[in-house]
Design a protein around this motif. Structure first.
Motif, PDB file in Angstrom:
ATOM      1  N   VAL A   1       0.813  -1.286  -0.002  1.00 33.94           N
ATOM      2  CA  VAL A   1       0.018   0.081  -0.098  1.00 33.94           C
ATOM      3  C   VAL A   1       0.787   1.334   0.129  1.00 33.94           C
ATOM      4  CG1 VAL A   1      -1.649   1.148   1.208  1.00 33.94           C
ATOM      5  CG2 VAL A   1      -1.926  -1.026   1.016  1.00 33.94           C
TER       6      VAL A   1
ATOM      7  N   PRO B   1     -12.703   3.492   3.298  1.00 32.09           N
ATOM      8  CA  PRO B   1     -12.158   4.156   2.146  1.00 32.09           C
ATOM      9  C   PRO B   1     -13.147   5.096   1.523  1.00 32.09           C
ATOM     10  CG  PRO B   1     -11.703   1.892   2.259  1.00 32.09           C
ATOM     11  CD  PRO B   1     -12.700   2.109   3.338  1.00 32.09           C
TER      12      PRO B   1
ATOM     13  N   VAL C   1      -6.536   1.976 -10.507  1.00 26.18           N
ATOM     14  CA  VAL C   1      -7.527   0.996 -10.185  1.00 26.18           C
ATOM     15  C   VAL C   1      -6.913  -0.433 -10.118  1.00 26.18           C
ATOM     16  CG1 VAL C   1      -9.637   0.367 -11.071  1.00 26.18           C
ATOM     17  CG2 VAL C   1      -9.301   2.705 -11.113  1.00 26.18           C
TER      18      VAL C   1
ATOM     19  N   CYS D   1      -3.933  -1.142  -9.383  1.00 22.15           N
ATOM     20  CA  CYS D   1      -3.269  -1.677  -8.244  1.00 22.15           C
ATOM     21  C   CYS D   1      -4.225  -1.691  -6.891  1.00 22.15           C
ATOM     22  CB  CYS D   1      -2.456  -0.345  -7.788  1.00 22.15           C
ATOM     23  SG  CYS D   1      -0.798  -0.358  -8.751  1.00 22.15           S
ATOM     24  N   LEU D   2      -5.284  -0.894  -6.795  1.00 19.43           N
ATOM     25  CA  LEU D   2      -6.345  -1.190  -5.981  1.00 19.43           C
ATOM     26  C   LEU D   2      -7.071  -2.487  -6.056  1.00 19.43           C
ATOM     27  CD1 LEU D   2      -8.323   2.232  -6.014  1.00 19.43           C
ATOM     28  CD2 LEU D   2      -6.937   1.519  -4.256  1.00 19.43           C
TER      29      LEU D   2
ATOM     30  N   MET E   1      -7.348  -5.272  -3.274  1.00 13.62           N
ATOM     31  CA  MET E   1      -8.786  -5.884  -2.943  1.00 13.62           C
ATOM     32  C   MET E   1      -8.718  -7.265  -2.747  1.00 13.62           C
ATOM     33  SD  MET E   1     -12.190  -5.338  -4.951  1.00 13.62           S
ATOM     34  CE  MET E   1     -11.646  -6.339  -6.014  1.00 13.62           C
TER      35      MET E   1
ATOM     36  N   LEU F   1     -11.623  -3.120   0.580  1.00 13.85           N
ATOM     37  CA  LEU F   1     -11.559  -2.244  -0.319  1.00 13.85           C
ATOM     38  C   LEU F   1     -12.807  -2.693  -1.431  1.00 13.85           C
ATOM     39  CD1 LEU F   1      -7.834  -1.794  -0.820  1.00 13.85           C
ATOM     40  CD2 LEU F   1      -9.369  -0.119   0.145  1.00 13.85           C
TER      41      LEU F   1
ATOM     42  N   VAL G   1     -13.281   0.138  -4.669  1.00 16.15           N
ATOM     43  CA  VAL G   1     -12.929  -0.404  -6.004  1.00 16.15           C
ATOM     44  C   VAL G   1     -13.965  -0.520  -6.989  1.00 16.15           C
ATOM     45  CG1 VAL G   1     -11.686  -2.295  -7.304  1.00 16.15           C
ATOM     46  CG2 VAL G   1     -10.916  -1.319  -4.972  1.00 16.15           C
TER      47      VAL G   1
END
Length: 89
Positions: A8, A26, A57, A59-60, A64, A71, A75
């Protein structure tokens, strides 16, 4: 630091957001993203073409699925705008 925290932190550094305020949730329930927030002018489209939205996105999504299942909601919200993200997204 734990591997999750390391990942992160690297993502935050990569997208120049390491100075953001940490939050336990978040995406607050009152925070909404809409289609009318997508770029409407050529200036907005040009600006957003330089923003690595899809990479962020992605990476998110990795975080997740692999490290932070909390997350999921945020996301899923930002994924809706992959083709035409605006500044608010």
């Amino acid at each position: 630091m734990a591997p999750t925290t390391d990942y992160v932190e690297k993502v935050l550094d990569r997208f120049n957001t390491s100075n953001t305020k940490p939050m336990s949730t978040p995406l607050e329930k009152h925070f909404k993203l809409y289609v009318d927030q997508c770029p409407k002018t050529n200036v907005e489209v040009k600006y957003m073409s330089k923003v690595p939205y899809a990479s962020a996105v992605g990476c998110l999504m990795y975080a997740m699925v692999c490290t932070r299942p909390n997350l999921t909601h945020v996301v899923s919200q930002v994924c809706k705008f992959m083709l035409d993200p605006g500044k608010r997204h």
